[in-house]
Design a protein around this motif. Sequence first.
Motif, mmCIF file in Angstrom:
data_model
loop_
_atom_site.group_PDB
_atom_site.id
_atom_site.type_symbol
_atom_site.label_atom_id
_atom_site.label_comp_id
_atom_site.label_asym_id
_atom_site.label_seq_id
_atom_site.Cartn_x
_atom_site.Cartn_y
_atom_site.Cartn_z
ATOM 1 N N PRO A 132 0.790 -1.236 0.000
ATOM 2 C CA PRO A 132 0.000 0.000 0.000
ATOM 3 C C PRO A 132 0.822 1.286 0.000
ATOM 4 C CG PRO A 132 -1.022 -1.605 1.421
ATOM 5 C CD PRO A 132 0.273 -2.214 0.979
ATOM 6 N N GLY A 133 1.925 1.317 0.737
ATOM 7 C CA GLY A 133 2.727 2.533 0.788
ATOM 8 C C GLY A 133 3.368 2.901 -0.533
ATOM 9 N N ARG A 134 3.485 1.920 -1.451
ATOM 10 C CA ARG A 134 4.065 2.164 -2.777
ATOM 11 C C ARG A 134 2.984 2.286 -3.842
ATOM 12 N NH1 ARG A 134 8.154 -1.121 -5.423
ATOM 13 N NH2 ARG A 134 8.445 0.877 -6.492
ATOM 14 N N THR A 135 1.752 2.492 -3.406
ATOM 15 C CA THR A 135 0.620 2.549 -4.325
ATOM 16 C C THR A 135 -0.153 3.846 -4.133
ATOM 17 O OG1 THR A 135 0.404 0.146 -4.345
ATOM 18 C CG2 THR A 135 -1.530 1.402 -4.996
ATOM 19 N N ALA A 136 -0.650 4.396 -5.225
ATOM 20 C CA ALA A 136 -1.496 5.592 -5.192
ATOM 21 C C ALA A 136 -2.793 5.308 -5.929
ATOM 22 C CB ALA A 136 -0.780 6.775 -5.830
ATOM 23 N N ALA A 137 -3.821 6.094 -5.610
ATOM 24 C CA ALA A 137 -5.084 6.054 -6.349
ATOM 25 C C ALA A 137 -5.370 7.460 -6.846
ATOM 26 C CB ALA A 137 -6.224 5.568 -5.469
ATOM 27 N N ILE A 138 -5.585 7.591 -8.152
ATOM 28 C CA ILE A 138 -5.971 8.885 -8.710
ATOM 29 C C ILE A 138 -7.253 8.679 -9.497
ATOM 30 C CG2 ILE A 138 -3.519 9.485 -8.906
ATOM 31 C CD1 ILE A 138 -3.972 9.464 -12.001
ATOM 32 N N GLY A 139 -8.022 9.753 -9.660
ATOM 33 C CA GLY A 139 -9.268 9.602 -10.394
ATOM 34 C C GLY A 139 -9.784 10.915 -10.923
ATOM 35 N N PHE A 140 -10.683 10.799 -11.902
ATOM 36 C CA PHE A 140 -11.250 11.931 -12.608
ATOM 37 C C PHE A 140 -12.772 11.862 -12.507
ATOM 38 C CE2 PHE A 140 -7.237 10.655 -14.301
ATOM 39 C CZ PHE A 140 -6.539 11.841 -14.504
ATOM 40 N N CYS A 141 -13.414 12.973 -12.157
ATOM 41 C CA CYS A 141 -14.872 12.999 -12.055
ATOM 42 C C CYS A 141 -15.305 11.934 -11.028
ATOM 43 C CB CYS A 141 -15.484 12.796 -13.438
ATOM 44 S SG CYS A 141 -17.282 12.751 -13.518
ATOM 45 N N MET A 142 -16.142 10.971 -11.404
ATOM 46 C CA MET A 142 -16.556 9.958 -10.421
ATOM 47 C C MET A 142 -15.347 9.201 -9.888
ATOM 48 S SD MET A 142 -18.162 6.612 -12.281
ATOM 49 C CE MET A 142 -17.106 5.463 -13.194
ATOM 50 N N GLY A 143 -14.298 9.069 -10.721
ATOM 51 C CA GLY A 143 -13.081 8.424 -10.261
ATOM 52 C C GLY A 143 -12.377 9.234 -9.197
ATOM 53 N N GLY A 144 -12.472 10.560 -9.276
ATOM 54 C CA GLY A 144 -11.918 11.398 -8.230
ATOM 55 C C GLY A 144 -12.647 11.212 -6.912
ATOM 56 N N THR A 145 -13.967 11.032 -7.000
ATOM 57 C CA THR A 145 -14.754 10.724 -5.808
ATOM 58 C C THR A 145 -14.327 9.388 -5.222
ATOM 59 O OG1 THR A 145 -16.624 11.925 -6.764
ATOM 60 C CG2 THR A 145 -17.104 10.451 -4.922
ATOM 61 N N ALA A 146 -14.189 8.375 -6.082
ATOM 62 C CA ALA A 146 -13.777 7.045 -5.617
ATOM 63 C C ALA A 146 -12.376 7.072 -5.013
ATOM 64 C CB ALA A 146 -13.845 6.052 -6.768
ATOM 65 N N ALA A 147 -11.470 7.869 -5.603
ATOM 66 C CA ALA A 147 -10.117 7.972 -5.047
ATOM 67 C C ALA A 147 -10.160 8.587 -3.653
ATOM 68 C CB ALA A 147 -9.236 8.805 -5.971
ATOM 69 N N ALA A 257 5.473 11.681 -6.287
ATOM 70 C CA ALA A 257 6.898 11.543 -5.996
ATOM 71 C C ALA A 257 7.209 11.820 -4.526
ATOM 72 C CB ALA A 257 7.701 12.488 -6.896
ATOM 73 N N THR A 258 6.439 12.716 -3.927
ATOM 74 C CA THR A 258 6.677 13.090 -2.534
ATOM 75 C C THR A 258 6.161 12.043 -1.563
ATOM 76 O OG1 THR A 258 6.587 15.443 -3.053
ATOM 77 C CG2 THR A 258 6.193 14.830 -0.756
ATOM 78 N N HIS A 259 5.011 11.452 -1.853
ATOM 79 C CA HIS A 259 4.332 10.654 -0.837
ATOM 80 C C HIS A 259 4.357 9.144 -1.055
ATOM 81 C CE1 HIS A 259 2.890 14.167 1.284
ATOM 82 N NE2 HIS A 259 2.512 14.688 0.123
ATOM 83 N N VAL A 260 4.538 8.697 -2.288
ATOM 84 C CA VAL A 260 4.619 7.249 -2.517
ATOM 85 C C VAL A 260 5.999 6.771 -2.125
ATOM 86 C CG1 VAL A 260 4.524 5.412 -4.248
ATOM 87 C CG2 VAL A 260 2.875 7.299 -4.325
ATOM 88 N N GLU A 261 6.041 5.736 -1.307
ATOM 89 C CA GLU A 261 7.326 5.251 -0.796
ATOM 90 C C GLU A 261 8.195 4.709 -1.925
ATOM 91 O OE1 GLU A 261 6.394 2.291 2.076
ATOM 92 O OE2 GLU A 261 5.413 3.685 3.461
ATOM 93 N N PRO A 262 9.502 4.983 -1.900
ATOM 94 C CA PRO A 262 10.389 4.422 -2.912
ATOM 95 C C PRO A 262 10.563 2.920 -2.701
ATOM 96 C CG PRO A 262 11.658 5.568 -1.234
ATOM 97 C CD PRO A 262 10.206 5.829 -0.927
ATOM 98 N N ALA A 263 11.072 2.271 -3.722
ATOM 99 C CA ALA A 263 11.311 0.824 -3.620
ATOM 100 C C ALA A 263 12.315 0.545 -2.507
ATOM 101 C CB ALA A 263 11.834 0.291 -4.943
#
Length: 263
Positions: A132-147, A257-263
């Motif tokens: 989870p720390g190396r994963t992000a969720a982004i979304g647009f319109c309804m996807g932004g709501t879901a994110a 780049a700031t918040h997703v943990e590096p490998a």
Amino acid sequence: MTLETMRLAASGATDAGGHAVGETAGEGKAEAGVPVTVAAPRPAMSTPGSPARGAVIVLADARGITPYVLSVCEQLRDEGWFALTPHLYHRDGVAEVPLADGAAKMRTLTADGIAADLDACLEYLATAGFPPGRTAAIGFCMGGTAAFLTAARRGLGAAVSFYGGAVTEPYWSGAPPLLDVAGGLRTPWLGLYGENDTWVTLEEIGRLRAEAAGASVPTELISYPGAQHAFHTPERPSTHDPQAARDAWDRMLRWLATHVEPA
């Protein structure tokens, strides 16, 4: 570096009848599981030590899996991210709907179904080397709501919402308004909104910014004067705002780049 579509196993969530929430069944419906389209840096399947910077789940707007959302995945891949987008309308056996049908179609989704699809993506990514720390969720319109709702429900590296609505009135059965959960965000969240959005009022933008600021994780909400809903989508020239779109995209990349943990 082509796109690949695969089907993930449904998550462990079940509905009232005991069926997996991610399942589809019946005539004209897709088989069980969650279809996702993946854009991955080489090697295609990430392993420890692979070049991917992290994983990004891309949540589509109300039209579903369009060339636009696939282009977002490709752009993220070209920036070094492992990107995938779940087909949220898969329970109806469709991937994309016309723009004119999107507003009605998106309201047929449910909070449980969206959460199950997101959890299936997160389970798959964890096995591919992206916890989870190396994963992000982004979304647009309804996807932004879901994110946003995912950021309130799960602790991920980052979340970004492009003009996600349902700030005061939920879109989906079982989903709270964004304001009700903004103070409890568990994932660093960036909101990107147009001040002339007819789906999200300027008052709602201000209230969401203030509520999210009370969360225990970093949050930021940027609003663009004159920008409308879908300002990032170039194939919709009536609302596309190139300047706001470029700035929002750059801010999103910096947030990841700031918040997703590096490998």
